[in-house]
Design a protein around this motif. Sequence first.
Motif, mmCIF file in Angstrom:
data_model
loop_
_atom_site.group_PDB
_atom_site.id
_atom_site.type_symbol
_atom_site.label_atom_id
_atom_site.label_comp_id
_atom_site.label_asym_id
_atom_site.label_seq_id
_atom_site.Cartn_x
_atom_site.Cartn_y
_atom_site.Cartn_z
ATOM 1 N N ARG A 94 0.875 -1.027 0.032
ATOM 2 C CA ARG A 94 -0.057 0.168 -0.093
ATOM 3 C C ARG A 94 0.940 1.231 0.007
ATOM 4 N N GLY A 132 -5.914 -8.951 2.102
ATOM 5 C CA GLY A 132 -5.774 -7.743 2.513
ATOM 6 C C GLY A 132 -6.233 -6.782 1.467
ATOM 7 N N GLU A 174 -7.988 -3.351 2.661
ATOM 8 C CA GLU A 174 -7.091 -2.434 3.119
ATOM 9 C C GLU A 174 -6.525 -1.623 1.876
ATOM 10 N N SER A 179 -9.368 0.532 0.292
ATOM 11 C CA SER A 179 -9.839 1.765 1.145
ATOM 12 C C SER A 179 -9.142 3.044 0.857
#
Length: 293
Positions: free
Chosen positions: A167, A208, A211, A214
Amino acid sequence: MRSAPAALPRWGERTLVMGVVNLTPDSFSDGGCFLAPEAALRQALILQKQGADLLDLGAQSTRPGAVEVGADVELQRLMPSLDLILQAMGGGSAPRLSIDTFHAAVAEAALEAGAHWINDVSGGRRDPAMLPLVAAAGCPYVLMHSRGDSQTMDRMATYGAVVPTVRDELLRATDRALTAGVQVSQILWDPGLGFAKTTAQNLALLRGLPELRSEGFPLLLGPSRKRFIGEVLQEQRPRARLWGTAAVCVAAIASGADVLRVHDVGPIVQTARMADALYRDRLPREPAQATAL
């Protein structure tokens, strides 16, 4: 004048399926099958009939260990097939055409010929001219997470925690794109399954995905026939990994994936429609930073 392709649905309405057309002699599961322009066109028409929303044409294998051929060879492989496919798919029901390249010269020639998206496995790292080109073109841009290149990626799969690290690295790559003038609305994120990731790391990334989503960018996933599926299934034959691929696609849709890049379009279109019926209404209608398709 060539007709524009049909409009794609807004993000969140349904999962889009991107069919793979490899114009290479050495891709891991179908190298050499579609190297000739006529073979590439036949495959493109098959994938269109099977329900592909997009087609991703790539003339440089990016599998681990692949030898890079450079922009000139990539253009020699790509342009005859792209021109033929564009001529045959001029109608309003044609899939959008994505070009899988990290070379700005290849992207520029393809966009000028009529391609619609750029899919950059390097996320703008490999060619400093790519991000300004995409900014000027205003086209959708798949920004993928990766490390190193085909020769080095397997030695770079070291992460403290893979999901937050991917991320953060995607966010830094996005900042570079925005600084170059790319608009938020152009960007899709691809976490880069199989690129500098072990099997355990790929599975953690799939768990994940909420996440990553988001952060507000549409997510594209490319799990098709990949090595981590083969390791889980103990299946060495890439083409025999369809049902493992389908299982990953269902999990990805349940976690908010927007585009699936696959070889086996027909079965995955059915898989996606069923998974959409099961999970799509539970997800946000569209990513917070929706792109113009």
